[in-house]
Write an enzyme that holds these catalytic residues in place. Sequence first.
Site, short mmCIF file in Angstrom:
data_model
loop_
_atom_site.label_atom_id
_atom_site.label_comp_id
_atom_site.label_asym_id
_atom_site.label_seq_id
_atom_site.Cartn_x
_atom_site.Cartn_y
_atom_site.Cartn_z
N SER A 168 0.84 -1.20 0.00
CA SER A 168 0.00 0.00 0.00
C SER A 168 0.87 1.24 0.00
O SER A 168 2.02 1.21 0.46
CB SER A 168 -0.89 0.01 1.24
OG SER A 168 -1.51 1.27 1.38
N TYR A 185 -1.34 -0.18 10.65
CA TYR A 185 -1.49 -0.46 9.22
C TYR A 185 -0.22 -0.04 8.48
O TYR A 185 0.32 -0.79 7.67
CB TYR A 185 -2.70 0.29 8.67
CG TYR A 185 -3.06 -0.10 7.25
CD1 TYR A 185 -3.57 -1.37 6.97
CD2 TYR A 185 -2.88 0.79 6.20
CE1 TYR A 185 -3.89 -1.73 5.67
CE2 TYR A 185 -3.20 0.44 4.89
CZ TYR A 185 -3.71 -0.82 4.63
OH TYR A 185 -4.02 -1.19 3.34
#
Lengths: 468, 268
Positions: free
Chosen positions: B161, B174
């Site tokens: 990501s 995250y």
Amino acid sequence: MENNLENTFLKFDNFGHSLTSTAYRLQLKSPQDIRDAYKLARQSGVTMTARGAGRSYNDAALNGGGIVMDLSAMNRILSWNKDTGQVVCEPGVTLEQLWQHTFSDGWWPPVVSGTMKTTLGGCLAANIHGKNNFQMGPIGEHVLEFSALLPSGAALTCSPKRNSDLFYGMISGLGMLGIFTSITLQMKRIYSGRLEVRAWPTSNLQNHLDSLLEYASEYDYIVGWMDTTVRGRGLGRGQIHAARYLGPGEDPDTERYLLLRNQTLPARLFGIMPKSILHHLMRPFVNNLGWSLVNNIKYLSALRRHTFLQSHAAFHFLLDYIPDWERSYGRYGLIQYQSFLPKETAELAWGEMLQMSHRSGVPAFLGVTKRHRPDKFLLTHAVDGFSLAMDFKVTRGNRAKLARLLETFDRIVLQAGGRFYFAKNSETTQASTHQFLGSQTLSKFHRLKKRCDPEEILESDLYRRVFK
Amino acid sequence: MSAQKTHPSKSAGHFRATPLQPRRRGIIIGASGGIGSALALRLGREGYDLALVGRNRAPLSKLSKEIVHIQPRINSYTYIHDVTDYTAVPSLLKKIVAELGGLDLVVYVSGVNLPPGLNNYYFAGDREMVEVNLIGAMAWLDPIAAMFQSAKAGQIVAISSVAGDRGRVGNPGYNASKAGLTTYLEALRNRLTRYGVHVLTVKPGFVRTEMLKAAPRVMFPISPNKAAQDIWKAIRSRKQQIYTPALWGLIMFVVRNIPSVIFRRMSF
């Protein structure tokens, strides 16, 4: 052992380099290793197939996503009796090792393939034939007995008399019933290191097949080269090579030619060019136009009728004459389509197939013909007739066309009462296989499979593709 | 062994490889939705035989049927699996590779995003993100890397990501999980390139999936299909890293170069 399987994941391919398949490789050296491998397969839930030299054009020695048992290191000649000509070998022994071991004693393998790199285990599993099939049958007919380890755990000895259903099933059984651990073979007596070879041209298909039929009985070996690129009146033209053994005293140079060093294939062409680079030089010619030219030149040179003496190795192992010849077919490799047809229907069927291949723009580059007779082995490919092996180059663009062509070939061959050979034809479908073997043979094979390998531990890409 | 051979759910007949009909085989881990499903459809269309791995049976079966409907000449299999069940991976992987008949491509898509809220700290969520996004990837890609290294062939793709490029105020767990994944993939690439194995790191921005519902703010969102299209192109051209959409490459170049002294004071 199990934890390391990932590190043995390897890319394998077929002899024509046209099919790759990744599998875990186990290198086995003894019958105990085979037992351990069976155990490992059972524990990990992965299937296995045996592999020797990997000289099959097909996928018998491939097992994508499973285990490939590499038996090439199980290659000891266990005993050799030069008086009787009986030899006991492990399955990884190659024909090359075998003839070089027995040759100076005056013995030659009764049946050999076009390359000497094949292993005996593979030869038996495919039940190979040679240029003397019409007379000597397949290699299985010269096996006196063999020992095998079955996945069921049994260790068996089989001969034509003992466990004969397994003898005739495992030879030709494509390694799907058990693994050979030792093979006893009857060698053939020879009195000279050379053969008397006669070569003559054939002007068309009919003439070619007539020659094979008529002259086979006069010789020990017969083989034809067919120009598969020529069209029109010369369709199916070619050249026949027939050879006979020399009797005692017939060769004035017996002593010299029974020496091993006079059997080796020359490493250089015209004494200067190393043959190991030849396949690179051939590459530009391996296309429709180039190869048609090569075939024309070859035919012109074949017009001369002549008789000459040739060493056994040079006569038999044509495929070893140009090292790595199969690489000249380029990135996508080659496939071989070999059909076996009864002598009554062969001419018509092959005539149609040759014309079809020309019309569709994918002619075969090489055609090889032989004379055959039937045999008693379960998955036999032989007929009372002939075989024609055609080599096709695979390219990125011709795959679909070639696949359609071979589908039609299958129909023609089956209609003509023909058979196929599992060491060669990679595109034979399950339906074609069922049709040529017949339901009786197949159910017999499956019964044996159930008895020898109830858990289906032995599986190859070939087995899953056409038998399962 | 017979128990191992039963197909969890198979939507097609077996097509077997021959020289004239070669096959390519791929595993998609995390195929039940979003980018995973879109990529599965894309790869199916391109002729890949597929093993679809996911947690929920219903969406997987539906996807598998849809793929086979679009491309009837492929084999498609489904496997129910939770990527945090690490010990199950080795045997499941063997089974999948055996059923596919080999392996050319693996795509690790599984990922969770559990934002704790701006002023909260939430260990259970952070742990789950690391377990799914990073450790799950290691559990699958370690044995596959070993296989590909040995075979000297194969392609490894994982969805990381843009969030892995910097640690930001919103979601430390995250960011850490994706930064870990990006670095892990870089290391795999450095190990494996010399063996002819291709490793692709995919860094999507915002993709309209289930995960996006957790995001507080959305910029330049794209559809899963657009992401799948970009990823497929990168697989074909053997790119090492892509941002999807490509615009994020530019944005993250700027973001990566914001000095910490400023970045600390930003709410981004």
